[in-house]
Motif scaffolding. Structure first.
Motif, PDB file in Angstrom:
ATOM      1  N   SER A 184       9.171 -27.539   0.421  1.00 39.33           N
ATOM      2  CA  SER A 184       9.615 -26.205   0.842  1.00 39.33           C
ATOM      3  C   SER A 184      10.922 -25.812   0.164  1.00 39.33           C
ATOM      4  CB  SER A 184       9.736 -26.104   2.364  1.00 39.33           C
ATOM      5  OG  SER A 184      10.748 -26.946   2.842  1.00 39.33           O
ATOM      6  N   LEU A 185      11.808 -26.791  -0.078  1.00 35.89           N
ATOM      7  CA  LEU A 185      13.042 -26.499  -0.815  1.00 35.89           C
ATOM      8  C   LEU A 185      12.716 -26.087  -2.247  1.00 35.89           C
ATOM      9  CD1 LEU A 185      15.464 -29.359   0.335  1.00 35.89           C
ATOM     10  CD2 LEU A 185      15.378 -26.981   1.140  1.00 35.89           C
ATOM     11  N   ALA A 186      11.758 -26.753  -2.866  1.00 42.48           N
ATOM     12  CA  ALA A 186      11.361 -26.417  -4.234  1.00 42.48           C
ATOM     13  C   ALA A 186      10.738 -25.020  -4.295  1.00 42.48           C
ATOM     14  CB  ALA A 186      10.388 -27.459  -4.771  1.00 42.48           C
ATOM     15  N   ILE A 187       9.889 -24.687  -3.333  1.00 38.80           N
ATOM     16  CA  ILE A 187       9.270 -23.362  -3.286  1.00 38.80           C
ATOM     17  C   ILE A 187      10.353 -22.289  -3.177  1.00 38.80           C
ATOM     18  CG2 ILE A 187       7.782 -21.815  -1.920  1.00 38.80           C
ATOM     19  CD1 ILE A 187       6.204 -24.038  -3.327  1.00 38.80           C
ATOM     20  N   GLU A 188      11.327 -22.520  -2.303  1.00 38.96           N
ATOM     21  CA  GLU A 188      12.434 -21.576  -2.141  1.00 38.96           C
ATOM     22  C   GLU A 188      13.211 -21.414  -3.446  1.00 38.96           C
ATOM     23  OE1 GLU A 188      16.563 -21.110   0.497  1.00 38.96           O
ATOM     24  OE2 GLU A 188      15.114 -22.659   1.027  1.00 38.96           O
ATOM     25  N   ALA A 189      13.489 -22.526  -4.118  1.00 35.54           N
ATOM     26  CA  ALA A 189      14.241 -22.480  -5.371  1.00 35.54           C
ATOM     27  C   ALA A 189      13.470 -21.731  -6.463  1.00 35.54           C
ATOM     28  CB  ALA A 189      14.566 -23.897  -5.831  1.00 35.54           C
ATOM     29  N   PHE A 190      12.170 -21.987  -6.578  1.00 36.44           N
ATOM     30  CA  PHE A 190      11.377 -21.291  -7.597  1.00 36.44           C
ATOM     31  C   PHE A 190      11.283 -19.800  -7.304  1.00 36.44           C
ATOM     32  CE2 PHE A 190       9.326 -25.553  -8.483  1.00 36.44           C
ATOM     33  CZ  PHE A 190       9.935 -25.694  -9.720  1.00 36.44           C
ATOM     34  N   ASN A 191      11.131 -19.430  -6.045  1.00 37.07           N
ATOM     35  CA  ASN A 191      11.103 -18.003  -5.701  1.00 37.07           C
ATOM     36  C   ASN A 191      12.449 -17.345  -5.983  1.00 37.07           C
ATOM     37  OD1 ASN A 191       8.476 -17.182  -4.906  1.00 37.07           O
ATOM     38  ND2 ASN A 191       8.679 -18.418  -3.064  1.00 37.07           N
ATOM     39  N   ASP A 192      13.556 -18.060  -5.719  1.00 37.11           N
ATOM     40  CA  ASP A 192      14.879 -17.530  -6.045  1.00 37.11           C
ATOM     41  C   ASP A 192      15.026 -17.316  -7.554  1.00 37.11           C
ATOM     42  OD1 ASP A 192      15.603 -17.530  -3.378  1.00 37.11           O
ATOM     43  OD2 ASP A 192      16.874 -19.309  -3.506  1.00 37.11           O
ATOM     44  N   LEU A 193      14.475 -18.222  -8.348  1.00 34.66           N
ATOM     45  CA  LEU A 193      14.521 -18.093  -9.801  1.00 34.66           C
ATOM     46  C   LEU A 193      13.720 -16.873 -10.268  1.00 34.66           C
ATOM     47  CD1 LEU A 193      15.448 -19.360 -12.493  1.00 34.66           C
ATOM     48  CD2 LEU A 193      13.337 -20.690 -12.463  1.00 34.66           C
ATOM     49  N   LYS A 223      13.120 -14.179  -8.495  1.00 36.78           N
ATOM     50  CA  LYS A 223      13.889 -13.011  -8.054  1.00 36.78           C
ATOM     51  C   LYS A 223      15.055 -12.746  -8.996  1.00 36.78           C
ATOM     52  CE  LYS A 223      16.412 -11.239  -4.057  1.00 36.78           C
ATOM     53  NZ  LYS A 223      16.891 -11.556  -2.697  1.00 36.78           N
ATOM     54  N   LYS A 224      15.749 -13.786  -9.396  1.00 36.11           N
ATOM     55  CA  LYS A 224      16.893 -13.671 -10.307  1.00 36.11           C
ATOM     56  C   LYS A 224      16.496 -12.977 -11.611  1.00 36.11           C
ATOM     57  CE  LYS A 224      19.902 -16.600 -13.096  1.00 36.11           C
ATOM     58  NZ  LYS A 224      20.244 -17.993 -13.421  1.00 36.11           N
ATOM     59  N   HIS A 225      15.273 -13.230 -12.053  1.00 33.16           N
ATOM     60  CA  HIS A 225      14.804 -12.658 -13.314  1.00 33.16           C
ATOM     61  C   HIS A 225      13.959 -11.397 -13.113  1.00 33.16           C
ATOM     62  CE1 HIS A 225      16.348 -15.763 -15.977  1.00 33.16           C
ATOM     63  NE2 HIS A 225      16.100 -16.601 -14.981  1.00 33.16           N
ATOM     64  N   GLY A 226      14.057 -10.809 -11.915  1.00 30.01           N
ATOM     65  CA  GLY A 226      13.396  -9.539 -11.640  1.00 30.01           C
ATOM     66  C   GLY A 226      11.892  -9.629 -11.471  1.00 30.01           C
ATOM     67  N   LYS A 227      11.402 -10.799 -11.139  1.00 32.74           N
ATOM     68  CA  LYS A 227       9.964 -10.994 -10.939  1.00 32.74           C
ATOM     69  C   LYS A 227       9.640 -11.033  -9.456  1.00 32.74           C
ATOM     70  CE  LYS A 227       9.400 -11.626 -15.350  1.00 32.74           C
ATOM     71  NZ  LYS A 227       8.794 -10.622 -16.178  1.00 32.74           N
ATOM     72  N   LYS A 228       8.399 -10.734  -9.137  1.00 33.15           N
ATOM     73  CA  LYS A 228       7.940 -10.778  -7.751  1.00 33.15           C
ATOM     74  C   LYS A 228       7.906 -12.235  -7.276  1.00 33.15           C
ATOM     75  CE  LYS A 228       4.120  -9.361  -4.844  1.00 33.15           C
ATOM     76  NZ  LYS A 228       2.774  -8.808  -4.802  1.00 33.15           N
ATOM     77  N   GLN A 229       8.387 -12.469  -6.074  1.00 34.32           N
ATOM     78  CA  GLN A 229       8.394 -13.806  -5.480  1.00 34.32           C
ATOM     79  C   GLN A 229       6.997 -14.106  -4.948  1.00 34.32           C
ATOM     80  OE1 GLN A 229      11.788 -14.441  -2.871  1.00 34.32           O
ATOM     81  NE2 GLN A 229      12.790 -12.728  -3.835  1.00 34.32           N
ATOM     82  N   THR A 230       6.203 -14.820  -5.722  1.00 32.45           N
ATOM     83  CA  THR A 230       4.791 -15.002  -5.400  1.00 32.45           C
ATOM     84  C   THR A 230       4.404 -16.439  -5.070  1.00 32.45           C
ATOM     85  OG1 THR A 230       4.331 -15.277  -7.748  1.00 32.45           O
ATOM     86  CG2 THR A 230       4.081 -13.065  -6.844  1.00 32.45           C
ATOM     87  N   ILE A 231       5.355 -17.350  -5.076  1.00 33.94           N
ATOM     88  CA  ILE A 231       5.016 -18.743  -4.851  1.00 33.94           C
ATOM     89  C   ILE A 231       4.920 -19.011  -3.360  1.00 33.94           C
ATOM     90  CG2 ILE A 231       5.698 -21.139  -5.265  1.00 33.94           C
ATOM     91  CD1 ILE A 231       7.201 -20.129  -7.739  1.00 33.94           C
ATOM     92  N   GLU A 232       3.799 -19.591  -2.947  1.00 29.58           N
ATOM     93  CA  GLU A 232       3.566 -19.897  -1.532  1.00 29.58           C
ATOM     94  C   GLU A 232       3.542 -21.407  -1.339  1.00 29.58           C
ATOM     95  OE1 GLU A 232      -0.080 -18.127  -0.346  1.00 29.58           O
ATOM     96  OE2 GLU A 232       0.514 -16.122  -0.964  1.00 29.58           O
ATOM     97  N   ASN A 233       3.861 -21.823  -0.147  1.00 31.93           N
ATOM     98  CA  ASN A 233       3.856 -23.230   0.204  1.00 31.93           C
ATOM     99  C   ASN A 233       2.487 -23.608   0.769  1.00 31.93           C
ATOM    100  OD1 ASN A 233       4.331 -25.820   1.117  1.00 31.93           O
ATOM    101  ND2 ASN A 233       6.262 -25.324   2.117  1.00 31.93           N
ATOM    102  N   PRO A 234       1.739 -24.454   0.060  1.00 31.29           N
ATOM    103  CA  PRO A 234       0.411 -24.818   0.560  1.00 31.29           C
ATOM    104  C   PRO A 234       0.462 -25.686   1.817  1.00 31.29           C
ATOM    105  CG  PRO A 234       0.960 -26.166  -1.326  1.00 31.29           C
ATOM    106  CD  PRO A 234       2.048 -25.134  -1.176  1.00 31.29           C
ATOM    107  N   LEU A 235       1.625 -26.231   2.130  1.00 26.29           N
ATOM    108  CA  LEU A 235       1.753 -27.092   3.299  1.00 26.29           C
ATOM    109  C   LEU A 235       2.138 -26.333   4.554  1.00 26.29           C
ATOM    110  CD1 LEU A 235       3.680 -29.993   1.514  1.00 26.29           C
ATOM    111  CD2 LEU A 235       1.219 -29.734   1.839  1.00 26.29           C
ATOM    112  N   ALA A 236       2.529 -25.071   4.407  1.00 23.58           N
ATOM    113  CA  ALA A 236       2.941 -24.279   5.565  1.00 23.58           C
ATOM    114  C   ALA A 236       1.713 -23.700   6.262  1.00 23.58           C
ATOM    115  CB  ALA A 236       3.864 -23.143   5.129  1.00 23.58           C
ATOM    116  N   ASP A 237       1.782 -23.637   7.562  1.00 25.93           N
ATOM    117  CA  ASP A 237       0.671 -23.048   8.346  1.00 25.93           C
ATOM    118  C   ASP A 237       0.869 -21.593   8.560  1.00 25.93           C
ATOM    119  OD1 ASP A 237       0.440 -26.033  10.263  1.00 25.93           O
ATOM    120  OD2 ASP A 237      -0.876 -25.367   8.652  1.00 25.93           O
TER     121      ASP A 237
END
Length: 71
Positions: free
Chosen positions: A46-55, A57-71
């Protein structure tokens, strides 16, 4: 003439809808991330998913990465 069938989009829980990623890092960074995960009651995934989504966002892209382990 018949049209070829449209490919169906994978849903978030379908087999094959997620890809894995293997990364390597130094031991100090690994320990710091494990401590942060414990302090925030989160998983390393979940920390990695958050970091990739932040990256994204930083580059003006849509935050599309989802956590497959989250319910």
């Amino acid at each position: 003439m018949s049209r070829p069938a449209k490919p169906t989009r994978l849903k978030s829980r379908d087999a094959g809808s997620f890809k894995g990623l293997l990364i390597r890092m130094n031991l100090e960074g690994w320990r710091s991330l494990r401590i942060l995960a414990a302090e925030t009651d989160a998983t390393l995934n979940s920390l990695a998913i958050e970091a990739f989504n932040d990256l994204l966002k930083k580059h003006g892209k849509k935050q599309t990465i989802e956590n497959p382990l989250a319910d």
